[in-house]
Design a protein around this motif. Structure first.
Motif, short mmCIF file in Angstrom:
data_model
loop_
_atom_site.label_atom_id
_atom_site.label_comp_id
_atom_site.label_asym_id
_atom_site.label_seq_id
_atom_site.Cartn_x
_atom_site.Cartn_y
_atom_site.Cartn_z
N GLN A 226 0.83 -1.20 0.00
CA GLN A 226 0.00 0.00 0.00
C GLN A 226 0.87 1.25 0.00
N ARG A 227 0.45 2.22 -0.80
CA ARG A 227 0.99 3.58 -0.73
C ARG A 227 -0.18 4.55 -0.63
N TRP A 228 -0.17 5.35 0.41
CA TRP A 228 -1.21 6.37 0.60
C TRP A 228 -0.58 7.75 0.39
N TYR A 229 -1.37 8.63 -0.21
CA TYR A 229 -0.88 9.97 -0.53
C TYR A 229 -1.89 11.03 -0.10
N ASP A 230 -1.37 12.17 0.27
CA ASP A 230 -2.16 13.41 0.34
C ASP A 230 -1.78 14.24 -0.88
N VAL A 231 -2.78 14.66 -1.63
CA VAL A 231 -2.53 15.46 -2.84
C VAL A 231 -3.21 16.81 -2.67
N GLU A 232 -2.46 17.86 -2.93
CA GLU A 232 -2.99 19.23 -2.84
C GLU A 232 -2.92 19.87 -4.23
N LEU A 233 -4.07 20.30 -4.74
CA LEU A 233 -4.14 20.96 -6.05
C LEU A 233 -4.50 22.43 -5.83
N THR A 234 -3.76 23.31 -6.48
CA THR A 234 -3.96 24.74 -6.30
C THR A 234 -4.21 25.42 -7.64
N GLY A 235 -5.40 26.01 -7.77
CA GLY A 235 -5.75 26.81 -8.93
C GLY A 235 -6.06 28.22 -8.48
N GLY A 275 -6.89 1.20 -6.84
CA GLY A 275 -6.68 2.65 -6.81
C GLY A 275 -7.94 3.33 -6.32
N THR A 276 -7.82 4.16 -5.29
CA THR A 276 -9.00 4.76 -4.66
C THR A 276 -8.73 6.20 -4.26
N VAL A 277 -9.68 7.07 -4.56
CA VAL A 277 -9.73 8.41 -3.97
C VAL A 277 -10.88 8.39 -2.98
N VAL A 298 -5.18 9.70 -2.12
CA VAL A 298 -5.06 8.63 -3.12
C VAL A 298 -4.50 7.41 -2.41
N ASP A 299 -5.11 6.26 -2.65
CA ASP A 299 -4.71 4.98 -2.06
C ASP A 299 -4.39 4.04 -3.21
N LEU A 300 -3.12 3.65 -3.33
CA LEU A 300 -2.70 2.69 -4.35
C LEU A 300 -2.26 1.40 -3.68
N ARG A 301 -2.65 0.25 -4.26
CA ARG A 301 -2.27 -1.05 -3.71
C ARG A 301 -1.90 -1.99 -4.86
N SER A 328 -1.43 23.78 -10.10
CA SER A 328 -0.21 23.16 -9.58
C SER A 328 -0.58 22.04 -8.61
N SER A 329 0.34 21.10 -8.42
CA SER A 329 0.05 19.96 -7.55
C SER A 329 1.21 19.70 -6.60
N GLN A 330 0.85 19.19 -5.43
CA GLN A 330 1.85 18.75 -4.46
C GLN A 330 1.43 17.36 -3.97
N VAL A 331 2.31 16.39 -4.09
CA VAL A 331 2.02 15.00 -3.73
C VAL A 331 2.90 14.60 -2.55
N SER A 332 2.27 14.14 -1.46
CA SER A 332 3.02 13.71 -0.28
C SER A 332 2.62 12.27 0.06
N GLN A 333 3.57 11.37 0.03
CA GLN A 333 3.29 10.00 0.45
C GLN A 333 3.25 9.96 1.97
N VAL A 334 2.17 9.42 2.54
CA VAL A 334 2.02 9.41 4.00
C VAL A 334 2.07 8.01 4.59
N VAL A 335 1.89 6.97 3.79
CA VAL A 335 1.94 5.59 4.27
C VAL A 335 2.57 4.72 3.20
N TYR A 336 3.44 3.81 3.62
CA TYR A 336 3.97 2.80 2.71
C TYR A 336 4.07 1.47 3.44
N PHE A 337 3.30 0.50 3.00
CA PHE A 337 3.43 -0.87 3.45
C PHE A 337 3.88 -1.69 2.24
#
Length: 423
Positions: A226-235, A275-277, A298-301, A328-337
């Motif tokens: 599993q990889r979990w992300y926080d994604v921030e989009l700025t317009g 893949g899940t939002v 975002v949750d990827l497995r 613009s986008s900022q992607v931060s991985q918050v979990v990795y199993f």
């Protein structure tokens, strides 16, 4: 040479041994009364007084069997049935008693009480294994009150320190340390580091595959990474009326595009990719304002790390490409199993047990995290799945058939006996 008649008798008694399905079901229903909800589910959050009551009930049951009980500093409970040789490493099974706020009767609880039923069955038959057996209740598996999830097993294997776990706080600012003390489960037994010969965990599937395939036993070969992300989009937020479509910098439009991309990434890596939002917050969230900001998860497995790494690269590329929306986008991985395969000999023991009992079985991969995922890092590990109705879990309507729960418990019994041995 003729076979030893006493050994033959023991062997036949073990082969014929079966759990008491009604007793297992009745125990599950009795436990479910603690924190029971009007809709038939259970709300028994970790380290609350209801959790204390559930723990107390479990301990009363194992002490009736003569088990010794140890409680470690994070509140994990270890109920041990002695073996003939106390120097042999222990064969463990277990799960958790805490639930989601709108949880069901079986998630976690089944794994603990299936282990209890194994001990009861051996007690009734007066069968003593060579190696000691242990049923473990892990603290805060769900993570619905305290983060991180799978806290008790994580501390046990050293994934994070005891102090990190004890200092975690809930939404009211109550720490794990304070909560453990409040319910009387701040143990002092030093159990971490003990040798574990094998760890088994029985669980409802929490998915629809077994039911769809009309199969009773899921032989779990491993767990998805599993990889979990926080994604921030700025317009830029702007008035919905005067701003022409080509001149907009719509963060929500970019988010919608990313959602479909996440779905496409998972489908492109079938069959085990996911893949899940699951969460989104829109700013300013007003009817006639073009959204200027979105935060989303975002949750990827995936079943192997190479696939998970490829999915990570595709997600990051897709986020960078959102600049075509003026966002613009900022992607931060918050979990990795990392993906976690289970031990082939134990997986085979589960498969053999199902076959010997005449139960339909199929290999499956766990899409969810379990304490077994952590335990697999320090000991040979396997899981046993049984179907749940419509694949629904983390829900008050979570349900399972008594005969399936009994079947999974019988497989657990024989897998543990095969590992602990009876002489």
């Amino acid at each position: 040479m003729a076979a030893n008649p006493d050994f033959s008798a023991v062997t036949q008694a073990v082969t014929d041994l079966r759990v008491d399905g009604k007793r297992l079901w009745d125990s599950l229903m009795e436990l479910a009364k603690i924190g029971g909800t009007p809709k038939g589910g259970v709300c028994r959050l970790t380290l609350t007084d209801l959790d204390r009551q559930g723990r107390d009930l479990f301990i009363s049951w194992v002490r009736e069997l003569g088990c010794t009980v140890r409680i470690d500093p994070i509140g994990n409970i270890f109920a041990r049935r002695a073996g003939r040789n106390p120097d042999l490493p222990v064969v463990q099974t277990g799960s958790h008693l805490d639930t989601q706020p709108t949880g069901g009767k079986f998630d976690g609880n089944y794994g603990v009480l299936a282990g209890l039923e194994v001990l009861r069955t051996l007690h009734d038959a007066n069968i003593v294994t060579d190696a000691p057996l242990e049923v473990v209740v892990w603290t805060n598996e769900e993570g619905s009150r305290f983060v991180p999830v799978m806290m008790g097993s994580g501390v046990f294997i050293g994934e994070f320190t005891l102090e990190q776990a004890l200092n975690a706080v809930d939404r009211e600012g109550i720490s794990v340390r304070e909560a453990l003390n409040a319910i009387g489960y701040a143990g002092t037994d030093q159990v971490a580091g003990q040798p574990v010969d094998a760890y088994f965990e029985a669980h409802i599937e929490q998915g629809p595959i077994l039911e769809a395939e009309d199969t009773v036993i899921g032989v779990v070969t491993g767990a998805l990474g599993q990889r979990w992300y926080d994604v921030e989009l700025t317009g830029v937020e702007a008035h919905a009326g005067p701003t022409p479509m080509p001149l907009r910098r719509d963060a929500l439009l970019a988010a919608a595009d990313l959602i479909t991309t996440v779905n496409r990434i998972a489908n492109n890596h079938a069959p085990h990719a996911r893949g899940t939002v699951g969460y989104m917050n829109v700013h300013p969230n007003s009817r006639n304002v073009i959204p200027g900001g979105v935060t989303m998860t975002v949750d990827l497995r995936a079943g192997d790390d190479a696939t998970l790494t490829a999915m990570d690269a595709e997600l990051r590329s897709a986020c960078a490409d959102l600049n075509r929306f003026g966002v613009s986008s900022q992607v931060s991985q918050v979990v990795y199993f990392p993906p976690q395969p289970f031990a082939p000999p134990l997986v085979e023991a589960v498969r053999d047990g199902a076959g010997a009992l005449g139960l339909s079985a199929m290999d499956v991969v766990s899409g969810a995290g379990h304490d077994a995922v952590y335990m697999a890092r320090v000991a040979p590990t396997a899981m046993i799945f049984v179907p749940c109705k419509d694949g629904i879990s983390h829900n008050e309507i979570e349900d399972a058939k008594p005969e399936h729960l009994e079947a999974g418990c019988n497989v657990l019994l024989h897998a543990m006996l095969a590992r602990a041995k009876v002489s």
